[in-house]
Design a protein around this motif. Structure first.
Motif, PDB file in Angstrom:
ATOM      1  N   ASN A 192       0.841  -1.193   0.000  1.00  0.00           N
ATOM      2  CA  ASN A 192       0.000   0.000   0.000  1.00  0.00           C
ATOM      3  C   ASN A 192       0.876   1.243   0.000  1.00  0.00           C
ATOM      4  OD1 ASN A 192      -2.791  -1.171   0.580  1.00  0.00           O
ATOM      5  ND2 ASN A 192      -1.593  -2.030   2.258  1.00  0.00           N
ATOM      6  N   ILE A 193       0.402   2.266  -0.687  1.00  0.00           N
ATOM      7  CA  ILE A 193       1.034   3.577  -0.616  1.00  0.00           C
ATOM      8  C   ILE A 193      -0.049   4.545  -0.169  1.00  0.00           C
ATOM      9  CG2 ILE A 193       2.175   5.433  -1.876  1.00  0.00           C
ATOM     10  CD1 ILE A 193       3.249   3.277  -3.799  1.00  0.00           C
ATOM     11  N   TRP A 194       0.143   5.095   1.022  1.00  0.00           N
ATOM     12  CA  TRP A 194      -0.834   6.019   1.591  1.00  0.00           C
ATOM     13  C   TRP A 194      -0.260   7.424   1.588  1.00  0.00           C
ATOM     14  CZ3 TRP A 194      -0.196   1.833   5.539  1.00  0.00           C
ATOM     15  CH2 TRP A 194      -1.112   0.784   5.346  1.00  0.00           C
ATOM     16  N   ARG A 195      -1.119   8.416   1.435  1.00  0.00           N
ATOM     17  CA  ARG A 195      -0.728   9.828   1.485  1.00  0.00           C
ATOM     18  C   ARG A 195      -1.652  10.528   2.471  1.00  0.00           C
ATOM     19  NH1 ARG A 195      -0.126   7.805  -3.540  1.00  0.00           N
ATOM     20  NH2 ARG A 195       1.729   8.350  -4.724  1.00  0.00           N
ATOM     21  N   HIS A 196      -1.102  10.933   3.622  1.00  0.00           N
ATOM     22  CA  HIS A 196      -1.898  11.588   4.666  1.00  0.00           C
ATOM     23  C   HIS A 196      -1.069  12.687   5.319  1.00  0.00           C
ATOM     24  CE1 HIS A 196      -5.261   8.778   4.629  1.00  0.00           C
ATOM     25  NE2 HIS A 196      -4.383   7.797   4.546  1.00  0.00           N
ATOM     26  N   ALA A 197      -1.338  13.915   4.950  1.00  0.00           N
ATOM     27  CA  ALA A 197      -0.614  15.048   5.533  1.00  0.00           C
ATOM     28  C   ALA A 197      -0.949  15.249   7.004  1.00  0.00           C
ATOM     29  CB  ALA A 197      -0.915  16.325   4.747  1.00  0.00           C
ATOM     30  N   VAL A 198      -2.017  14.652   7.468  1.00  0.00           N
ATOM     31  CA  VAL A 198      -2.430  14.801   8.861  1.00  0.00           C
ATOM     32  C   VAL A 198      -1.342  14.330   9.832  1.00  0.00           C
ATOM     33  CG1 VAL A 198      -3.582  12.557   9.030  1.00  0.00           C
ATOM     34  CG2 VAL A 198      -4.394  14.441  10.411  1.00  0.00           C
ATOM     35  N   PHE A 199      -0.476  13.429   9.391  1.00  0.00           N
ATOM     36  CA  PHE A 199       0.568  12.893  10.261  1.00  0.00           C
ATOM     37  C   PHE A 199       1.762  13.830  10.435  1.00  0.00           C
ATOM     38  CE2 PHE A 199      -1.732   9.103   9.139  1.00  0.00           C
ATOM     39  CZ  PHE A 199      -1.745   8.383  10.328  1.00  0.00           C
ATOM     40  N   SER A 200       1.856  14.867   9.620  1.00  0.00           N
ATOM     41  CA  SER A 200       3.086  15.659   9.617  1.00  0.00           C
ATOM     42  C   SER A 200       3.122  16.819  10.593  1.00  0.00           C
ATOM     43  CB  SER A 200       3.362  16.189   8.205  1.00  0.00           C
ATOM     44  OG  SER A 200       2.389  17.134   7.839  1.00  0.00           O
ATOM     45  N   SER A 201       2.006  17.301  11.058  1.00  0.00           N
ATOM     46  CA  SER A 201       2.028  18.512  11.869  1.00  0.00           C
ATOM     47  C   SER A 201       1.367  18.322  13.221  1.00  0.00           C
ATOM     48  CB  SER A 201       1.326  19.647  11.123  1.00  0.00           C
ATOM     49  OG  SER A 201       1.220  20.776  11.949  1.00  0.00           O
ATOM     50  N   GLU A 202       2.083  18.691  14.270  1.00  0.00           N
ATOM     51  CA  GLU A 202       1.527  18.666  15.619  1.00  0.00           C
ATOM     52  C   GLU A 202       0.443  19.724  15.766  1.00  0.00           C
ATOM     53  OE1 GLU A 202       2.202  16.675  18.147  1.00  0.00           O
ATOM     54  OE2 GLU A 202       4.096  15.753  17.625  1.00  0.00           O
ATOM     55  N   LYS A 203       0.607  20.850  15.102  1.00  0.00           N
ATOM     56  CA  LYS A 203      -0.280  21.995  15.296  1.00  0.00           C
ATOM     57  C   LYS A 203      -1.612  21.839  14.573  1.00  0.00           C
ATOM     58  CE  LYS A 203       3.763  24.843  15.679  1.00  0.00           C
ATOM     59  NZ  LYS A 203       4.705  25.562  14.903  1.00  0.00           N
ATOM     60  N   LYS A 204      -1.565  21.270  13.371  1.00  0.00           N
ATOM     61  CA  LYS A 204      -2.753  21.209  12.522  1.00  0.00           C
ATOM     62  C   LYS A 204      -3.851  20.308  13.080  1.00  0.00           C
ATOM     63  CE  LYS A 204      -0.709  21.025   8.080  1.00  0.00           C
ATOM     64  NZ  LYS A 204      -0.704  20.365   6.823  1.00  0.00           N
ATOM     65  N   THR A 205      -3.463  19.255  13.725  1.00  0.00           N
ATOM     66  CA  THR A 205      -4.403  18.178  13.955  1.00  0.00           C
ATOM     67  C   THR A 205      -4.438  17.705  15.393  1.00  0.00           C
ATOM     68  OG1 THR A 205      -3.647  17.458  11.797  1.00  0.00           O
ATOM     69  CG2 THR A 205      -5.074  15.976  12.968  1.00  0.00           C
ATOM     70  N   ASP A 206      -5.595  17.255  15.799  1.00  0.00           N
ATOM     71  CA  ASP A 206      -5.696  16.663  17.119  1.00  0.00           C
ATOM     72  C   ASP A 206      -5.530  15.145  17.000  1.00  0.00           C
ATOM     73  OD1 ASP A 206      -9.159  16.045  17.540  1.00  0.00           O
ATOM     74  OD2 ASP A 206      -8.218  16.783  15.724  1.00  0.00           O
ATOM     75  N   PHE A 207      -5.237  14.526  18.103  1.00  0.00           N
ATOM     76  CA  PHE A 207      -4.919  13.098  18.130  1.00  0.00           C
ATOM     77  C   PHE A 207      -6.048  12.216  17.584  1.00  0.00           C
ATOM     78  CE2 PHE A 207      -4.226   8.975  20.225  1.00  0.00           C
ATOM     79  CZ  PHE A 207      -2.985   8.690  19.683  1.00  0.00           C
ATOM     80  N   PRO A 208      -7.337  12.472  17.880  1.00  0.00           N
ATOM     81  CA  PRO A 208      -8.390  11.598  17.343  1.00  0.00           C
ATOM     82  C   PRO A 208      -8.398  11.503  15.815  1.00  0.00           C
ATOM     83  CG  PRO A 208      -9.272  12.926  19.115  1.00  0.00           C
ATOM     84  CD  PRO A 208      -7.887  13.441  18.837  1.00  0.00           C
ATOM     85  N   GLU A 209      -8.101  12.607  15.131  1.00  0.00           N
ATOM     86  CA  GLU A 209      -8.076  12.571  13.665  1.00  0.00           C
ATOM     87  C   GLU A 209      -6.913  11.711  13.167  1.00  0.00           C
ATOM     88  OE1 GLU A 209      -7.919  15.509   9.789  1.00  0.00           O
ATOM     89  OE2 GLU A 209      -8.263  16.394  11.757  1.00  0.00           O
ATOM     90  N   ILE A 210      -5.762  11.827  13.807  1.00  0.00           N
ATOM     91  CA  ILE A 210      -4.604  11.004  13.446  1.00  0.00           C
ATOM     92  C   ILE A 210      -4.918   9.534  13.707  1.00  0.00           C
ATOM     93  CG2 ILE A 210      -2.228  10.418  14.099  1.00  0.00           C
ATOM     94  CD1 ILE A 210      -1.768  13.412  14.600  1.00  0.00           C
ATOM     95  N   GLU A 211      -5.480   9.246  14.860  1.00  0.00           N
ATOM     96  CA  GLU A 211      -5.802   7.858  15.228  1.00  0.00           C
ATOM     97  C   GLU A 211      -6.811   7.261  14.240  1.00  0.00           C
ATOM     98  OE1 GLU A 211      -5.625   4.281  17.002  1.00  0.00           O
ATOM     99  OE2 GLU A 211      -4.291   5.966  17.379  1.00  0.00           O
ATOM    100  N   LYS A 212      -7.786   8.053  13.841  1.00  0.00           N
ATOM    101  CA  LYS A 212      -8.792   7.582  12.876  1.00  0.00           C
ATOM    102  C   LYS A 212      -8.130   7.240  11.537  1.00  0.00           C
ATOM    103  CE  LYS A 212     -12.938   9.089  10.478  1.00  0.00           C
ATOM    104  NZ  LYS A 212     -13.817  10.218  10.190  1.00  0.00           N
TER     105      LYS A 212
END
Length: 173
Positions: free
Chosen positions: A103-123
């Motif tokens: 699989n090749i996944w592309r998710h910018a949500v993993f790159s920034s501490e500021k942009k995102t809260d943990f539930p979105e990353i976990e999802k």
């Protein structure tokens, strides 16, 4: 799945498909065709017949390992020339080593501490690994991954490698 099936799907000759899959650096007459062959092989889950290869060469078959890749700086609808080239080079090296990209996944949500809260990353992590079709042997991260992202990914994957210019504070290789 066979090389013949990939050739039928892509419109390439069987020998061209074989050369592209055997040698990731093969200079195909069309880069578009080469990419179509590699994408089709990924999509149908093509696995080289290592027993046949070993029989032909007279050696023992080697273990095939299955790798997932996560690009953390771009989303699926974005392209970045630097990360696209990095992905291409990683794919070449994985294939040379006898591995398969699952699989090749592309998710910018993993790159920034500021942009995102943990539930979105976990999802996002849960969805990626839920959708993974086969058992895999590791995950290669391309691009910066936040501490929250690493924490989440470690729940699903014990074999992590990170390729980036920013330190992951030695949490992954």
């Amino acid at each position: 799945m066979s090389i013949t099936k990939i050739a039928a799907i892509t419109g390439a000759s069987v020998s061209t498909v074989a050369r592209v899959l055997r040698d990731p650096e093969h200079k195909c007459h069309s880069m578009e065709l080469k990419e179509r062959i590699l994408q089709t092989a990924r999509e149908i889950g093509y696995v080289p017949n290592e027993a046949a290869k070993a029989l032909k060469s007279g050696s023992a078959p080697k273990k095939i390992f299955h790798i997932n890749i996560l690009l953390t700086r771009v989303n699926s609808d974005e392209t970045d020339p630097f990360y696209s080239e990095m992905l291409r080079l990683v794919e070449i090296e994985v294939r040379k080593s006898g591995g398969l990209i699952e699989n090749i996944w592309r998710h910018a949500v993993f790159s920034s501490e500021k942009k995102t809260d943990f539930p979105e990353i976990e999802k996002s992590a849960a969805q990626m690994f839920h959708d993974a079709k086969q058992k895999h042997d590791g995950l290669i991260l391309i691009g910066k991954c936040s501490q929250k992202g690493l924490k989440s990914l470690k729940r699903y994957e014990k074999n992590l490698i990170s390729i980036n210019r920013n330190s992951t504070t030695y949490e992954v290789d």
